[in-house]
Design an enzyme around this catalytic site. Structure first.
Site, mmCIF file in Angstrom:
data_model
loop_
_atom_site.group_PDB
_atom_site.id
_atom_site.type_symbol
_atom_site.label_atom_id
_atom_site.label_comp_id
_atom_site.label_asym_id
_atom_site.label_seq_id
_atom_site.Cartn_x
_atom_site.Cartn_y
_atom_site.Cartn_z
ATOM 1 N N ASP A 137 13.783 43.595 123.742
ATOM 2 C CA ASP A 137 13.251 44.855 124.278
ATOM 3 C C ASP A 137 14.140 46.028 123.865
ATOM 4 O OD1 ASP A 137 11.011 43.814 125.580
ATOM 5 O OD2 ASP A 137 12.191 43.256 127.335
ATOM 6 N N ALA A 179 22.232 51.976 145.381
ATOM 7 C CA ALA A 179 23.249 51.923 146.422
ATOM 8 C C ALA A 179 23.507 53.296 147.078
ATOM 9 C CB ALA A 179 24.562 51.358 145.839
#
Ligand code: NAD
Length: 262
Positions: free
Chosen positions: A45, A183
């Protein structure tokens, strides 16, 4: 039909590229590295992302097809041992063209505004410390983000970094951008949405950096480190990326085969 090949650079991908050129010459396909109509990427990819950025200036004239030399890729779905069949189809058949949405980014620095187009995603992180950035949606204040970073993904990129940070997988007919947190800090003092959200076409999201922060900005696999980025504006691009499909491979089958049914 004019074609070009981008390979990953390892010996297997280079050998396959040479073999493809020989097969293509025998089928009277014209190699044209400057103005191809079809770009074949050989590798993974990441190789298709490289091919996309190499030919992004000709995005309306080019279609991509990917051969993988490792595990099944999301964009690279032809196996190396199917290359002969692919070249035969390139020479004899008109492929179905499927078009996927892209993300457009305007980066405002102290000196200039620079534009980029992303196939997978735009990622913004703090280079040294927590990223602190004001996020506005359609010019309205949305949240003050504190955390590791933000991923703004396209539908076809939703299966990449976005998926790793808990974002949803989005079908490419849904022309949208997904904003996902990496996060985030959430406590009594700091608050963010805490989940990813989708913006439709014609909406925009601005990420305004707190002053004097060193930032890491990535557009797909390309990254820049900068301390003069002031703001990012992300929108669904008016341009699309085109893939040549010589055989059907519906999006959800692609998702299943890449992630579940190996
Ligand atoms: P690479 O080619 O090694 O790609 C990294 C992994 O991401 C590979 O397994 C690849 O198959 C997969 N991938 C890439 N695009 C995908 C897509 N649209 N759907 C599903 N899987 C996909 O490394 P690279 O050349 O640096 O690739 C850059 C990409 O790596 C970025 O665009 C980003 O999406 C991804 N990435 C993922 C993480 C993560 O998941 N934590 C972190 C950083 C980068």
């Amino acid at each position: 039909m004019k074609y070009a090949v981008i390979d990953r650079g390892d010996s297997m991908s280079q050998q396959l590229a040479e073999q493809l050129h020989k097969l293509a010459a025998a089928s009277e396909l014209e190699r044209n590295d400057d103005q191809p109509e079809l770009v074949v990427s050989i590798g993974g990819d990441g190789t298709l992302l490289q091919a996309f950025h190499k030919y992004v200036h000709r995005i309306d004239e080019v279609a991509f097809v990917g051969i993988h030399t490792g595990h099944l890729g999301f964009y690279a779905d032809w196996k190396a041992n199917e290359m002969e069949e692919l070249v035969r189809m390139m020479a004899s058949e008109k492929p179905k063209i499927v078009s996927y949405p892209l993300a457009e980014l305007e980066v405002q620095t102290d000196k200039e505004t620079i534009s980029y187009v992303a196939l997978n995603e735009i990622t913004l992180k703090g280079a040294d410390i927590t990223l602190v950035a004001q996020i506005n949606v359609n010019d309205e204040p949305f949240e003050m983000f504190r955390g590791d970073g933000i991923v703004i993904s396209t539908p076809s990129g939703s299966t990449a970094y976005n998926k790793s940070v808990g974002g949803a997988i989005v079908h490419p007919t849904i022309e949208s951008l997904q904003i996902a947190e990496i996060a985030s800090i959430n406590n009594r003092v700091y608050r963010t949405l805490g989940s990813s959200f989708l913006l439709p076409q014609h909406h925009h999201c601005d990420i305004i950096s707190k002053k004097d922060q060193r930032l890491l900005l990535a557009i797909d696999h390309l990254s820049v480190q900068s301390n003069d980025i002031r703001a990012l504006r992300c929108t669904v691009s008016s341009k699309k990326v085109h893939f040549a499909r010589y055989r059907p491979f519906p999006f959800w089958n692609r998702v299943r085969d890449a992630f579940i049914d190996l």
